[in-house]
Design an enzyme around this catalytic site. Structure first.
Site, PDB file in Angstrom:
ATOM      1  CD1 TRP A 129      -1.208   2.392   2.141  1.00 17.15           C
ATOM      2  CD2 TRP A 129      -2.911   1.647   0.896  1.00 17.15           C
ATOM      3  NE1 TRP A 129      -2.165   3.387   2.077  1.00 17.15           N
ATOM      4  CE2 TRP A 129      -3.215   2.952   1.322  1.00 17.15           C
ATOM      5  CE3 TRP A 129      -3.844   0.969   0.096  1.00 17.15           C
ATOM      6  CZ2 TRP A 129      -4.405   3.608   0.984  1.00 17.15           C
ATOM      7  CZ3 TRP A 129      -5.023   1.618  -0.243  1.00 17.15           C
ATOM      8  CH2 TRP A 129      -5.295   2.913   0.200  1.00 17.15           C
ATOM      9  CG  MET A 130       2.534   5.205  -1.895  1.00 19.12           C
ATOM     10  SD  MET A 130       2.922   5.860  -3.544  1.00 19.12           S
ATOM     11  CE  MET A 130       1.630   7.090  -3.627  1.00 19.12           C
TER      12      MET A 130
ATOM     13  CD  GLN B 127       1.337   8.383   5.832  1.00 18.45           C
ATOM     14  OE1 GLN B 127       0.413   7.982   6.529  1.00 18.45           O
ATOM     15  NE2 GLN B 127       2.540   8.646   6.333  1.00 18.45           N
TER      16      GLN B 127
ATOM     17  CG  ASP C 277      -1.347  11.182   2.418  1.00 17.03           C
ATOM     18  OD1 ASP C 277      -2.220  10.570   1.800  1.00 17.03           O
ATOM     19  OD2 ASP C 277      -1.530  11.705   3.526  1.00 17.03           O
TER      20      ASP C 277
ATOM     21  CB  SER D 126       0.915  12.986   5.969  1.00 22.41           C
ATOM     22  OG  SER D 126       0.559  11.967   5.077  1.00 22.41           O
TER      23      SER D 126
HETATM   24  N1  DQQ Z   1      -3.429  10.393   5.110  1.00 19.52           N
HETATM   25  C1  DQQ Z   1      -4.312  11.518   5.235  1.00 19.52           C
HETATM   26  C2  DQQ Z   1      -3.572  12.394   6.184  1.00 19.52           C
HETATM   27  C3  DQQ Z   1      -2.988  11.435   7.133  1.00 19.52           C
HETATM   28  C4  DQQ Z   1      -2.572  10.321   6.248  1.00 19.52           C
HETATM   29  C5  DQQ Z   1      -4.592  12.165   3.914  1.00 19.52           C
HETATM   30  C6  DQQ Z   1      -2.685   8.955   6.879  1.00 19.52           C
HETATM   31  O1  DQQ Z   1      -4.413  13.343   6.817  1.00 19.52           O
HETATM   32  O2  DQQ Z   1      -1.872  11.957   7.836  1.00 19.52           O
HETATM   33  O3  DQQ Z   1      -4.747  11.229   2.888  1.00 19.52           O
HETATM   34  O4  DQQ Z   1      -2.210   7.971   5.995  1.00 19.52           O
END
Ligand code: DQQ
Length: 509
Positions: A59-60, A78, A62, A123
């Site tokens: 998984w990916m 992420q 942000d 993030s």
């Molecule tokens: N993804 C959200 C962010 C959070 C992150 C936005 C968690 O707000 O930090 O896609 O994976």
């Protein structure tokens, strides 16, 4: 489904249904696990892009902390290294010398059991403090802000023992969230903007200040939006009551603030004075809802380069079965257009991927072309004549059973990717994606389209971006054509380049 607890206790060689081997818990500095069957499957997966950045597997979401360091672009993102589903967020890491070719690096951040990021490293951003690369990110749960320092090569990261550096939102404020720090230097102090919202009121960005990145004082709201009742959805993000992933940077004599609010990345351009930001003009960074959580960096040439997460458009089950989910957008260069809006164009470096070239000129905008493919850059220019709708079809099968249309509708002033017939598979999104777009009288439609397996990124007349996902099921769905409704549209020119892959195995290693 494997619960998180079960999951963490699985051994390194646990085989899940579907033949995937799960790694054991990953730590900072761990290499991505070698898993030959999965790597082979990913390298042969026709839906997996050939020239976009994405993790070797799993998984990916942000982009996090994109930054130039010692002549190279570093991208964090992420990442769940344990499967193609959003759980237990780590920071994946890749490096590039040209913004286009990428090499995977070891995991940069992993949750610390019992620590403030035990449930995930969400993030954040990257800055260089003196000479020390530093990551500032959100630990969950609850949402708190944390710090990690890197070595000179950015290969290993040490978390600050005093984490969290910001333990809670300002007292007395009814916030809807508290995440995704964006840090910059002003004079000899650090400033930190954090995504948040005020219950019942709207999304907001909170502003903090620090001398050392470790001790932060809350200043005030950098800027505040209004909850928009018209937005569909129930959670604070989808109602505009929570802004995620703020990205704040100077743009010519203005400042730009990007925030992500469910399905849309919205930019504001305005004045930044006395540490308050006053938006003067707003727009969408991308017209579709496949592009999210955008973050930018300055490169060595002084360009502002923007990245975004391209999410999937198929079922969770299909994503898990595929063994990968999520793609990084191509690099986009952001500047200020003559009309005062943001201009977002593909980075010129992408032209280095151009292979064989095909050129077609001057013909009615109706028909198919001999060139076929699913890894292409397409440039097309249309004169509209009296036509109400004009555009291109891509990924069409010989009998038209599968086909996706990219259309400008003059009457509705809309630019769309239409996906109703994009796939015979029952498991994919078919709704149209796009939004408002108007050409001036006598203006030609100029499209630049990057087609890469299941990803489409489109740039229209240098003033609109539209990202979409399609998953044709037939291996012969490779055709390209033009379309027009009503009379007179002409294709001035069509240039197609076959794009070279950036790796031999769709970046599976
Ligand atoms: N993804 C959200 C962010 C959070 C992150 C936005 C968690 O707000 O930090 O896609 O994976």
């Amino acid at each position: 489904m494997v619960s998180r607890r079960d999951f963490l206790s699985l051994s390194a060689a646990t085989v899940l249904g579907g033949g995937f081997v799960l790694p054991s818990r990953m730590a900072i500095g761990d290499e991505h696990p070698k898993n030959e069957p999965l790597q082979k499957q990913l390298a042969a997966d026709p839906q997996r892009p050939q020239y976009h950045l994405l993790p070797p597997a799993n998984w990916m979401n942000d982009p996090n902390g994109p930054i130039f360091w010692k002549g190279q672009a570093h991208m964090f993102y992420q990442h769940n290294p344990h499967g193609a589903f959003p759980e237990s967020m780590h920071w994946g890491h890749a490096v590039s010398s040209d913004l286009v070719h990428w090499k995977h690096l070891p995991i940069a951040l992993a949750p610390t059991p019992g620590g403030p990021d035990k449930d995930g490293c969400w993030s954040g951003c990257a800055v260089v403090d003196g000479n020390v690369p530093t990551l500032v990110y959100t630990g969950v749960f609850p949402q708190v802000q944390c710090l990690a320092r890197g070595d000179d090569g950015m290969m290993t990261w040490r978390k600050f023992a005093g984490n969290p550096v910001i333990a809670a939102p300002p007292q007395g404020m009814q916030t809807t969230g508290f995440r995704d720090p964006c840090v910059w230097r002003e004079a000899d102090e650090w400033y930190l903007a954090i995504g948040s919202g005020i219950e019942g009121e709207g999304g907001t960005v909170l502003l903090y200040r620090s001398r050392d990145l470790m001790h932060w004082d809350y200043l005030h709201l950098l800027c505040k939006g209004r909850r928009d009742e018209l937005l569909p959805g129930k959670d604070p993000v989808s109602t505009g009551e929570m802004w995620e992933c703020p990205d704040f940077f100077p743009m010519a004599d203005k400042h730009a603030l990007l925030v992500s609010t469910q399905g849309a990345v919205i930019y504001s351009l305005g004045a930044y004075a006395n540490h308050y930001f006053r938006p003067e003009l707003q727009g969408k960074v991308d017209l579709g809802d496949s592009y999210y959580a955008a973050r930018s960096m300055m490169d060595e040439q002084g360009r502002r380069v923007l990245w975004g997460w391209i999410r999937e458009g198929r079922s969770d089950a299909a994503q898990r079965a595929a063994g990968w989910a999520g793609v990084m957008s191509l690099p986009r260069v952001v500047s200020l257009a003559a009309d005062g809006r943001l201009r977002i164009t593909p980075a010129p470096e992408l032209e280095t991927l151009r292979g064989k070239h095909h050129h077609f000129a001057g013909q009615p905008a109706r028909g198919a072309f001999s060139i076929r493919g699913d890894s292409l850059e397409i440039q097309a220019e249309f004169e509209l004549g009296a036509s109400g709708v004009v555009g291109l079809t891509v990924r069409s099968s010989p009998g038209g059973e599968e086909l996706s249309s990219i259309t400008y509708n003059r009457t509705k002033a809309q630019f769309l990717v239409e996906r109703e017939h994009s796939s015979l598979s029952p498991d994919v999104d078919r709704g149209p994606q796009g939004g408002s777009f108007t050409l001036a009288e006598n203006e030609t439609l100029k499209l630049r389209i990057f087609l890469d397996a299941s990803v489409i990124e489109i740039f229209a007349n240098d003033r609109a971006c539209l990202t979409s996902r399609i998953y044709p099921s037939r291996p012969d769905s490779l055709g390209i054509g033009t379309l027009a409704k009503g009379g007179g549209a002409r294709l001035k020119a069509l240039d197609v380049w076959e794009m070279r892959p950036i790796s031999p195995d769709r970046l599976a290693t």
